[in-house]
Motif scaffolding. Structure first.
Motif, PDB file in Angstrom:
ATOM      1  N   LYS A  54       1.052  -1.190   0.005  1.00 18.24           N
ATOM      2  CA  LYS A  54       0.148   0.077  -0.044  1.00 18.24           C
ATOM      3  C   LYS A  54       0.985   1.202  -0.172  1.00 18.24           C
ATOM      4  CE  LYS A  54      -3.563   2.416   3.005  1.00 18.24           C
ATOM      5  NZ  LYS A  54      -4.186   2.233   4.011  1.00 18.24           N
ATOM      6  N   HIS A  55       2.224   1.209   0.624  1.00 22.93           N
ATOM      7  CA  HIS A  55       2.944   2.276   0.855  1.00 22.93           C
ATOM      8  C   HIS A  55       3.985   2.337   0.012  1.00 22.93           C
ATOM      9  CE1 HIS A  55       0.006   3.520   3.910  1.00 22.93           C
ATOM     10  NE2 HIS A  55       0.378   2.691   4.696  1.00 22.93           N
ATOM     11  N   GLN A  56       4.263   1.519  -1.011  1.00 23.91           N
ATOM     12  CA  GLN A  56       5.186   1.636  -2.017  1.00 23.91           C
ATOM     13  C   GLN A  56       5.550   2.963  -2.322  1.00 23.91           C
ATOM     14  OE1 GLN A  56       4.176  -0.286  -5.751  1.00 23.91           O
ATOM     15  NE2 GLN A  56       6.088   0.298  -6.832  1.00 23.91           N
ATOM     16  N   THR A  57       6.956   3.142  -2.499  1.00 30.88           N
ATOM     17  CA  THR A  57       7.394   4.563  -2.808  1.00 30.88           C
ATOM     18  C   THR A  57       6.847   5.167  -3.862  1.00 30.88           C
ATOM     19  OG1 THR A  57       9.547   5.822  -3.318  1.00 30.88           O
ATOM     20  CG2 THR A  57       9.639   3.376  -4.060  1.00 30.88           C
ATOM     21  N   LEU A  58       6.586   6.657  -3.879  1.00 26.87           N
ATOM     22  CA  LEU A  58       6.042   7.243  -4.949  1.00 26.87           C
ATOM     23  C   LEU A  58       6.889   7.391  -6.159  1.00 26.87           C
ATOM     24  CD1 LEU A  58       3.749   9.152  -5.778  1.00 26.87           C
ATOM     25  CD2 LEU A  58       5.138  11.149  -5.030  1.00 26.87           C
ATOM     26  N   LEU A  59       8.358   7.150  -6.167  1.00 29.93           N
ATOM     27  CA  LEU A  59       9.270   7.211  -7.165  1.00 29.93           C
ATOM     28  C   LEU A  59       9.000   5.930  -7.969  1.00 29.93           C
ATOM     29  CD1 LEU A  59      11.560   8.122  -8.709  1.00 29.93           C
ATOM     30  CD2 LEU A  59      13.096   6.851  -7.146  1.00 29.93           C
ATOM     31  N   THR A  60       8.814   4.746  -7.586  1.00 28.46           N
ATOM     32  CA  THR A  60       8.340   3.599  -8.619  1.00 28.46           C
ATOM     33  C   THR A  60       7.134   3.516  -9.060  1.00 28.46           C
ATOM     34  OG1 THR A  60       8.672   2.401  -6.717  1.00 28.46           O
ATOM     35  CG2 THR A  60      10.590   2.314  -7.698  1.00 28.46           C
ATOM     36  N   LYS A  61       6.168   3.929  -8.205  1.00 31.34           N
ATOM     37  CA  LYS A  61       4.936   4.189  -8.684  1.00 31.34           C
ATOM     38  C   LYS A  61       4.859   5.070 -10.150  1.00 31.34           C
ATOM     39  CE  LYS A  61       2.160   3.219  -4.538  1.00 31.34           C
ATOM     40  NZ  LYS A  61       1.390   4.003  -3.681  1.00 31.34           N
ATOM     41  N   VAL A  62       5.435   6.216  -9.863  1.00 29.53           N
ATOM     42  CA  VAL A  62       5.214   7.255 -11.175  1.00 29.53           C
ATOM     43  C   VAL A  62       6.179   6.764 -12.237  1.00 29.53           C
ATOM     44  CG1 VAL A  62       5.864   9.432 -11.530  1.00 29.53           C
ATOM     45  CG2 VAL A  62       5.059   9.120  -9.416  1.00 29.53           C
ATOM     46  N   LEU A  63       7.184   5.997 -11.860  1.00 28.30           N
ATOM     47  CA  LEU A  63       8.072   5.302 -12.853  1.00 28.30           C
ATOM     48  C   LEU A  63       7.063   4.482 -13.755  1.00 28.30           C
ATOM     49  CD1 LEU A  63      11.216   4.807 -11.318  1.00 28.30           C
ATOM     50  CD2 LEU A  63      11.132   6.413 -13.336  1.00 28.30           C
ATOM     51  N   ALA A  64       6.306   3.525 -12.953  1.00 23.57           N
ATOM     52  CA  ALA A  64       5.691   2.633 -13.815  1.00 23.57           C
ATOM     53  C   ALA A  64       4.329   3.075 -14.585  1.00 23.57           C
ATOM     54  CB  ALA A  64       4.985   1.608 -12.730  1.00 23.57           C
ATOM     55  N   GLU A  65       3.922   4.161 -13.988  1.00 19.84           N
ATOM     56  CA  GLU A  65       2.918   5.072 -14.408  1.00 19.84           C
ATOM     57  C   GLU A  65       3.204   5.521 -15.911  1.00 19.84           C
ATOM     58  OE1 GLU A  65       1.510   7.637 -11.576  1.00 19.84           O
ATOM     59  OE2 GLU A  65       0.484   6.356 -10.260  1.00 19.84           O
ATOM     60  N   LYS A  66       4.652   5.940 -15.935  1.00 21.55           N
ATOM     61  CA  LYS A  66       5.065   6.790 -16.855  1.00 21.55           C
ATOM     62  C   LYS A  66       5.692   5.650 -18.065  1.00 21.55           C
ATOM     63  CE  LYS A  66       5.316  11.256 -15.594  1.00 21.55           C
ATOM     64  NZ  LYS A  66       4.938  12.627 -16.564  1.00 21.55           N
ATOM     65  N   GLY A  67       5.510   4.665 -17.789  1.00 23.78           N
ATOM     66  CA  GLY A  67       5.712   3.507 -18.877  1.00 23.78           C
ATOM     67  C   GLY A  67       7.290   2.999 -18.576  1.00 23.78           C
ATOM     68  N   TYR A  68       7.813   3.321 -17.605  1.00 18.73           N
ATOM     69  CA  TYR A  68       9.414   2.683 -17.479  1.00 18.73           C
ATOM     70  C   TYR A  68       9.271   1.184 -17.122  1.00 18.73           C
ATOM     71  CZ  TYR A  68      11.640   7.209 -17.369  1.00 18.73           C
ATOM     72  OH  TYR A  68      12.137   8.612 -17.556  1.00 18.73           O
ATOM     73  N   ASP A  69      10.416   0.486 -17.716  1.00 19.34           N
ATOM     74  CA  ASP A  69      10.640  -0.850 -17.293  1.00 19.34           C
ATOM     75  C   ASP A  69      11.477  -0.725 -16.057  1.00 19.34           C
ATOM     76  OD1 ASP A  69       9.200  -2.246 -19.156  1.00 19.34           O
ATOM     77  OD2 ASP A  69      11.026  -2.208 -20.476  1.00 19.34           O
ATOM     78  N   ILE A  70      11.195  -1.355 -14.744  1.00 17.29           N
ATOM     79  CA  ILE A  70      11.880  -1.308 -13.709  1.00 17.29           C
ATOM     80  C   ILE A  70      12.621  -2.913 -13.445  1.00 17.29           C
ATOM     81  CG2 ILE A  70      11.704  -0.826 -10.960  1.00 17.29           C
ATOM     82  CD1 ILE A  70       9.165   0.702 -11.715  1.00 17.29           C
ATOM     83  N   ASP A  71      13.911  -2.619 -13.383  1.00 13.09           N
ATOM     84  CA  ASP A  71      14.700  -3.980 -13.039  1.00 13.09           C
ATOM     85  C   ASP A  71      15.563  -3.531 -11.863  1.00 13.09           C
ATOM     86  OD1 ASP A  71      13.970  -5.468 -15.655  1.00 13.09           O
ATOM     87  OD2 ASP A  71      14.528  -3.560 -16.427  1.00 13.09           O
ATOM     88  N   VAL A  72      15.800  -4.926 -11.180  1.00 14.92           N
ATOM     89  CA  VAL A  72      16.632  -4.765 -10.116  1.00 14.92           C
ATOM     90  C   VAL A  72      17.577  -5.895 -10.195  1.00 14.92           C
ATOM     91  CG1 VAL A  72      16.674  -4.912  -7.567  1.00 14.92           C
ATOM     92  CG2 VAL A  72      14.567  -3.999  -8.611  1.00 14.92           C
ATOM     93  N   TYR A  73      18.675  -5.355  -9.696  1.00 17.42           N
ATOM     94  CA  TYR A  73      19.997  -6.210  -9.689  1.00 17.42           C
ATOM     95  C   TYR A  73      20.896  -6.317  -8.524  1.00 17.42           C
ATOM     96  CZ  TYR A  73      18.952  -5.782 -14.608  1.00 17.42           C
ATOM     97  OH  TYR A  73      18.304  -5.595 -15.901  1.00 17.42           O
ATOM     98  N   THR A  74      20.660  -7.247  -7.579  1.00 11.06           N
ATOM     99  CA  THR A  74      21.192  -6.986  -6.276  1.00 11.06           C
ATOM    100  C   THR A  74      21.751  -8.550  -5.537  1.00 11.06           C
ATOM    101  OG1 THR A  74      20.913  -6.331  -3.965  1.00 11.06           O
ATOM    102  CG2 THR A  74      19.179  -6.995  -5.094  1.00 11.06           C
ATOM    103  N   SER A  75      22.658  -8.531  -4.687  1.00 11.33           N
ATOM    104  CA  SER A  75      23.222  -9.609  -4.130  1.00 11.33           C
ATOM    105  C   SER A  75      22.600  -9.692  -2.752  1.00 11.33           C
ATOM    106  CB  SER A  75      24.703  -9.778  -4.096  1.00 11.33           C
ATOM    107  OG  SER A  75      25.419  -8.557  -3.490  1.00 11.33           O
ATOM    108  N   SER A  76      21.975  -8.527  -2.354  1.00 12.30           N
ATOM    109  CA  SER A  76      21.432  -8.277  -1.228  1.00 12.30           C
ATOM    110  C   SER A  76      20.033  -8.916  -0.991  1.00 12.30           C
ATOM    111  CB  SER A  76      21.629  -6.858  -0.652  1.00 12.30           C
ATOM    112  OG  SER A  76      20.838  -6.958   0.829  1.00 12.30           O
ATOM    113  N   ASN A  77      19.438  -9.405   0.214  1.00 17.84           N
ATOM    114  CA  ASN A  77      18.300  -9.721   0.589  1.00 17.84           C
ATOM    115  C   ASN A  77      17.447  -8.529   0.839  1.00 17.84           C
ATOM    116  OD1 ASN A  77      15.932 -11.065   1.110  1.00 17.84           O
ATOM    117  ND2 ASN A  77      16.904 -12.061   3.127  1.00 17.84           N
ATOM    118  N   LEU A  78      16.807  -7.810  -0.037  1.00 11.43           N
ATOM    119  CA  LEU A  78      15.983  -6.958   0.117  1.00 11.43           C
ATOM    120  C   LEU A  78      14.363  -7.208   0.487  1.00 11.43           C
ATOM    121  CD1 LEU A  78      16.644  -4.451  -3.023  1.00 11.43           C
ATOM    122  CD2 LEU A  78      17.582  -4.584  -0.608  1.00 11.43           C
TER     123      LEU A  78
END
Length: 294
Positions: A54-78
């Motif tokens: 419900k409280h996902q960061t506004l940044l990635t919400k807006v990126l998705a709304e603007k049609g951005y592909d969002i990809d994550v690359y990490t060795s850390s356990n997020l």
């Protein structure tokens, strides 16, 4: 972060904007990343964690709304502390690369290899790629060929038993791990330059927190146990798209800045958000900093 330890990041910094008085939102990963991705102080974190989707960061919400592909690359356990869902919502598995082989340096290599393969493909839509590497985190890992600084401490836990030991061998180990991370960054940026529209790419290089090696002679090591300068001050390098740079690249900024400033910078600079920053962040735009700030 200099031309000896991190030559690739150093070169990147020379071509962009260097913020020399920049602070994370805390001295641990969860708070540092929260401030970076939300533009808010970590005092808000428990509220967001209570209902992470419900409280996902506004940044990635807006990126998705603007049609951005969002990809994550990490060795850390997020997944810890609900960071994955808070930062990226219900992200599909194919967009979330998270190797877990138990050896961090190898997991970083695998994550970057996936990123490089993706970057070599033509981009059909605008993209946002979040890359979070962990080899420079304690216990400071790197392949042997990146061992530039010696002698190296064989037991990275030694400070637990001797808080006033000679810091140099452990610090050398840390610098070698940074040299390795820099090599991975060099591969990433070279691939972006070769296969993507780098003139229309905004890039940030920073860290979630700093690392202490008994710098103040008070027996503090690592992070998460002190709010000293070395644990909360972090690098911040920003490279604007050539289309937006307008002669303000290749400079340094000594004004006080923080991770809370990144979201409003991206919202205004990359996403054309017209709302007052105070609607969604406690930070400032890094490109239009006030003369004074609290």
């Amino acid at each position: 972060m200099d031309k000896e330890v991190t030559p690739n990041i150093y070169q990147f910094a020379q071509e962009g904007i260097q913020f020399n008085n920049h602070y994370s939102g805390g001295s641990v990963t969860v708070n540092g990343l929260f401030s970076l991705m939300y533009g808010l102080h970590p005092t808000y974190r428990d509220y967001m964690t209570s209902s992470p989707f419900k409280h996902q960061t506004l940044l990635t919400k807006v990126l998705a709304e603007k049609g951005y592909d969002i990809d994550v690359y990490t060795s850390s356990n997020l997944d810890r502390f609900s960071l994955k869902s808070m930062f990226f919502g219900k992200i599909a598995d194919e967009h979330y690369v998270n190797p877990h082989g138990g050896v961090v340096k190898d997991d970083d290599f695998k994550a970057v290899a996936s990123l490089l393969a993706d970057l070599k493909k033509p981009a059909e839509r605008p993209w946002f790629k979040f890359v979070f590497l962990s080899s420079s985190h304690h216990n400071y890992q790197y392949p042997k060929k990146f061992e530039r600084y010696t002698p190296v401490e064989a037991n990275p836990e030694k400070f637990l038993f001797d808080k006033h030991m000679d810091p140099k061998p452990l610090f050398n180990r840390y610098k070698n791990s940074m040299h390795y991370v820099d090599g991975l960054f060099g591969d990433i940026w070279q691939t972006i330059e070769s296969h993507q529209d780098v003139s229309n790419t905004l890039a940030l290089v920073t860290s979630d927190h700093g690392e202490e090696f008994n710098d103040n002679g008070l027996g503090y090591w690592g992070h998460g146990n002190n709010f000293s300068q070395v644990q909360i001050a972090v690098p911040m390098y920003l490279k604007l798209p050539a289309t937006q740079a307008q002669g303000i690249q290749a400079r340094t900024v000594d004004s006080l800045t923080g991770h809370i400033d990144v979201v409003p910078t991206l919202m205004q600079t990359a996403l054309n958000c017209q709302n007052p920053i105070s609607d969604y962040s406690v930070g400032e735009n890094l490109l239009t900093l006030p003369n004074e700030r609290p």
